[in-house]
Design a protein around this motif. Structure first.
Motif, short mmCIF file in Angstrom:
data_model
loop_
_atom_site.label_atom_id
_atom_site.label_comp_id
_atom_site.label_asym_id
_atom_site.label_seq_id
_atom_site.Cartn_x
_atom_site.Cartn_y
_atom_site.Cartn_z
N VAL A 33 0.83 -1.20 0.00
CA VAL A 33 0.00 0.00 0.00
C VAL A 33 0.87 1.25 0.00
O VAL A 33 0.58 2.24 -0.68
CB VAL A 33 -0.95 -0.01 1.21
N GLU A 34 1.96 1.20 0.77
CA GLU A 34 2.88 2.33 0.81
C GLU A 34 3.49 2.61 -0.56
O GLU A 34 3.90 3.75 -0.86
CB GLU A 34 3.99 2.08 1.82
N ASN A 35 3.55 1.59 -1.40
CA ASN A 35 4.05 1.74 -2.76
C ASN A 35 2.92 1.91 -3.77
O ASN A 35 3.11 1.69 -4.96
CB ASN A 35 4.91 0.54 -3.14
N ARG A 36 1.74 2.29 -3.25
CA ARG A 36 0.56 2.54 -4.07
C ARG A 36 0.14 1.30 -4.86
O ARG A 36 -0.32 1.39 -6.01
CB ARG A 36 0.77 3.74 -4.99
N ILE A 37 0.30 0.14 -4.25
CA ILE A 37 -0.18 -1.13 -4.80
C ILE A 37 -1.27 -1.60 -3.85
O ILE A 37 -0.99 -2.03 -2.73
CB ILE A 37 0.95 -2.17 -4.90
N LEU A 38 -2.51 -1.49 -4.28
CA LEU A 38 -3.63 -1.76 -3.40
C LEU A 38 -4.16 -3.19 -3.55
O LEU A 38 -4.12 -3.78 -4.63
CB LEU A 38 -4.77 -0.79 -3.68
N HIS A 39 -4.67 -3.71 -2.43
CA HIS A 39 -5.42 -4.97 -2.39
C HIS A 39 -4.57 -6.20 -2.71
O HIS A 39 -5.11 -7.26 -3.03
CB HIS A 39 -6.62 -4.92 -3.34
N VAL A 40 -3.25 -6.08 -2.63
CA VAL A 40 -2.36 -7.21 -2.89
C VAL A 40 -1.79 -7.72 -1.58
O VAL A 40 -1.25 -6.95 -0.78
CB VAL A 40 -1.20 -6.81 -3.83
N CYS A 41 -1.95 -9.00 -1.33
CA CYS A 41 -1.35 -9.62 -0.16
C CYS A 41 -0.93 -11.04 -0.53
O CYS A 41 -1.39 -11.60 -1.52
CB CYS A 41 -2.29 -9.63 1.04
N MET A 42 -0.06 -11.61 0.27
CA MET A 42 0.50 -12.92 -0.06
C MET A 42 -0.46 -14.04 0.38
O MET A 42 -0.81 -14.12 1.56
CB MET A 42 1.85 -13.11 0.63
N PRO A 43 -0.90 -14.87 -0.54
CA PRO A 43 -1.80 -15.97 -0.17
C PRO A 43 -1.14 -16.92 0.81
O PRO A 43 -0.02 -17.36 0.60
CB PRO A 43 -2.08 -16.66 -1.51
N LYS A 44 -1.86 -17.21 1.88
CA LYS A 44 -1.36 -18.13 2.90
C LYS A 44 -2.05 -19.48 2.68
O LYS A 44 -3.11 -19.76 3.23
CB LYS A 44 -1.64 -17.54 4.29
N VAL A 45 -1.43 -20.30 1.85
CA VAL A 45 -2.06 -21.51 1.33
C VAL A 45 -2.21 -22.59 2.40
O VAL A 45 -3.19 -23.33 2.42
CB VAL A 45 -1.27 -22.05 0.13
N PHE A 46 -1.25 -22.65 3.31
CA PHE A 46 -1.33 -23.61 4.42
C PHE A 46 -1.10 -22.85 5.72
O PHE A 46 -0.07 -22.20 5.89
CB PHE A 46 -0.28 -24.72 4.28
N ARG A 47 -2.07 -22.96 6.62
CA ARG A 47 -1.93 -22.36 7.94
C ARG A 47 -2.17 -23.41 9.00
O ARG A 47 -2.90 -24.38 8.80
CB ARG A 47 -2.92 -21.20 8.12
N LEU A 48 -1.58 -23.19 10.17
CA LEU A 48 -1.70 -24.15 11.26
C LEU A 48 -3.15 -24.32 11.70
O LEU A 48 -3.56 -25.42 12.09
CB LEU A 48 -0.83 -23.70 12.43
N SER A 49 -3.93 -23.25 11.63
CA SER A 49 -5.33 -23.35 12.08
C SER A 49 -6.09 -24.38 11.27
O SER A 49 -6.94 -25.11 11.83
CB SER A 49 -6.01 -21.98 11.96
N GLU A 50 -5.81 -24.49 9.97
CA GLU A 50 -6.49 -25.50 9.17
C GLU A 50 -6.15 -26.90 9.66
O GLU A 50 -7.00 -27.80 9.64
CB GLU A 50 -6.10 -25.37 7.70
N GLN A 51 -4.94 -27.10 10.11
CA GLN A 51 -4.53 -28.42 10.60
C GLN A 51 -5.32 -28.82 11.85
O GLN A 51 -5.70 -29.98 12.01
CB GLN A 51 -3.03 -28.44 10.88
N TYR A 52 -5.58 -27.86 12.73
CA TYR A 52 -6.43 -28.14 13.89
C TYR A 52 -7.85 -28.50 13.44
O TYR A 52 -8.48 -29.41 14.00
CB TYR A 52 -6.47 -26.94 14.83
N LEU A 53 -8.36 -27.80 12.45
CA LEU A 53 -9.70 -28.09 11.95
C LEU A 53 -9.77 -29.45 11.26
O LEU A 53 -10.76 -30.18 11.40
CB LEU A 53 -10.14 -26.98 11.00
N ILE A 54 -8.73 -29.78 10.52
CA ILE A 54 -8.66 -31.09 9.88
C ILE A 54 -8.68 -32.20 10.93
O ILE A 54 -9.44 -33.17 10.83
CB ILE A 54 -7.39 -31.21 9.01
N ARG A 55 -7.84 -32.04 11.94
CA ARG A 55 -7.74 -33.09 12.95
C ARG A 55 -9.04 -33.21 13.74
O ARG A 55 -9.49 -34.34 14.04
CB ARG A 55 -6.56 -32.83 13.89
#
Length: 505
Positions: A365-387
């Motif tokens: 955003v500071e570089n005037r690039i809006l709405h871009v963020c890094m996709p977090k494809v695997f997160r630990l929270s999903e692993q708790y939900l899976i289990r």
């Protein structure tokens, strides 16, 4: 075995700074028999594979957004530009849909790059005698097998029916499987059973090649590179989709108990007024991200948050806003709400909690690039939900253990959580888990497949300023559109023997 994992990550990071991407497949510039002759060539080819995941058709765009837009998570509103309109309206999805074609083509692009590398790497290995260089080749191959498994797992999730049993899957259509780039393999869909078997085979290879030394004690969180625990995370997800509850528990436990990642707290602050959990979405850095698609301000993919804001430094003009039922699902003490949603008035006069989860990485955003963020494809929270889900679905359910996993997740997300326990039993267990998946994984691309594998439909009812066409919609369980149509160009290709899905007809 990887004895110098950190060193190799550093070398890849340096190379990423020097090489933008491999926009074309290697043989377009170099004859096939001359391509990939050194360890450095292999390393650069792997960078090309990582780069392919930046495509806006994949995790930073279509692959994440479309499966959730298609269901009951959001509403198109007045002023909507009709972006993804066919997907949201459900009944208008055709085999010629360019957004679906882009997902299909981009996933096979990843697979083609993987196959090209794997076809050439053994010739490189024959000329290498240095142990460190051999270890590097093993790591590169492990990353490549994992990337191919990941791409195939997404194709299966979107273009195939849910996996019910080995017997049923043997009779269902899977995907086109290829092991080689330039071979004469038949371009025909394998069975669903064989498709999953191929994915598991690649994951077995990746696990062996990316295995860490026993004395490796460093954290691996927030990595843009694949490692042993990325493999376990995907294996847990795939096992859940295959209804292999024991393996889902086994591999999610490997991730959870490794302590390589930690849930990001909604109450502990990394800076004044900014929790560790919020920082994960505003700055793309967290202790619970197992693998993210790495962006820089000079090299990034799509803009995940654009359709939820369309901010132009003056006004907000969202195409889609969150469904009211989703917002109401969160408890008063659930701090995810303030991280995901914020009341705003749009330029159309609608005051509504807009999705700010993907508003954008602050450095972008500071570089005037809006709405871009890094996709977090695997997160630990999903692993708790899976289990947790596997615990309650297994033949002898373990409701106490499932309740502990849900409690662990909620304790990291709530300001206070009563007694800190989540009582679960036969009557309420899946309702709790299903709701928690909605609240934790909202707009991360899981909803369509979750409904498909749970054999559930959904209903939309009009809400404030929602579009007339699409807001009143009732979809029954097992509707054919839960499985995307095979792109028409694939069916029409000369000599094609690719079989269509019911949604193609």
């Amino acid at each position: 075995m990887i004895s110098k994992f950190k060193l190799y990550i550093t070398s890849v990071a340096l190379a990423l700074c020097c090489v933008s991407c491999l926009d074309k497949l290697p043989e377009d510039a170099i004859p096939f028999d001359k391509a990939i002759q050194t360890v450095k060539d292999v390393d650069l080819a792997v960078i090309g594979i990582y780069d392919a995941f930046k495509s806006s058709a994949l995790y930073s765009g279509n692959l994440t957004l479309l499966p959730d837009l298609q269901t009951d998570f959001v509403y198109g509103v007045n002023g909507n530009t009709n972006v993804y309109g066919d997907i949201w309206r459900w009944k208008n999805i055709l085999a010629t849909n360019t957004d679906i074609e882009a997902v299909y083509g981009s996933l096979y692009m990843v697979i083609n790059r993987c196959n090209f590398l794997l076809d050439r790497v053994e010739n490189v290995r024959k000329s290498v005698t240095d142990d460190e260089q051999l270890d590097k080749l093993d790591q590169c191959c492990g990353e490549t097998y994992f990337a191919r498994a990941l791409a195939y797992s997404e194709l299966v999730k979107l273009f195939c029916k849910a996996y019910e049993s080995d017997e049923d899957a043997a009779q269902q259509l899977g995907i086109i499987l290829t092991r080689h780039y330039g071979g004469d393999e038949e371009m025909k869909r394998a069975s669903l059973k064989d498709s999953y078997a191929f994915i598991l085979e690649d994951l077995d290879r990746a696990e062996e090649l990316l295995e860490l030394e026993e004395d490796f004690t460093e954290s691996l969180f927030d990595s843009p590179y694949f490692n042993e625990y990325t493999v376990h995370a995907l294996r847990a997800r795939v096992s859940l989709y295959m209804k292999n509850w024991d393996d889902a528990i086994k591999y999610s436990t490997k991730v959870i108990e490794s302590n390589k990642d930690r849930l990001s707290s909604c109450t502990n602050e990394i800076a004044n007024g900014v929790s560790y959990y919020k920082y994960m979405w505003t700055n793309d850095i967290s202790t619970e991200t197992i693998w993210k698609v790495g962006f820089t301000v000079n090299s990034y993919g799509g803009a995940l948050g654009r359709i939820f804001a369309n901010y132009d430094y003056v006004s907000l003009r969202p195409d889609y806003v969150p469904a009211e039922w989703v917002i109401n699902l969160y408890d008063n003490n659930d701090l995810r709400v303030t991280t995901f949603f914020q009341n705003q008035t749009t330029s159309y006069g609608l005051t509504w909690p807009l999705l700010i989860k993907y508003f954008g990485n602050e450095s972008f955003v500071e570089n005037r690039i809006l709405h871009v963020c890094m996709p977090k494809v695997f997160r630990l929270s999903e692993q708790y939900l899976i289990r947790a889900e596997a615990y309650v679905q297994k033949e002898q359910p373990e409701y106490g253990k499932a309740g502990t996993d849900i409690s662990t997740l909620r304790l990291a997300r709530y300001s206070t959580y009563g007694s800190g326990t989540t009582p679960m039993n036969k009557d309420n267990a899946m309702d709790i888990i299903e709701q928690e998946r909605v609240k934790e994984l909202y707009m991360e691309g899981f909803r369509l497949h979750d409904l498909k594998r749970w054999h559930k439909g959904f209903e939309r009812k009009p809400q404030a300023q929602s579009l007339e066409n699409g807001s009143s919609l009732k979809v029954e369980k097992d509707d054919v559109m839960f499985v995307w149509p095979i792109p028409q160009h694939e069916l029409d290709a000369p000599g094609s023997i690719v079989e269509p899905n019911e949604s193609n007809k």
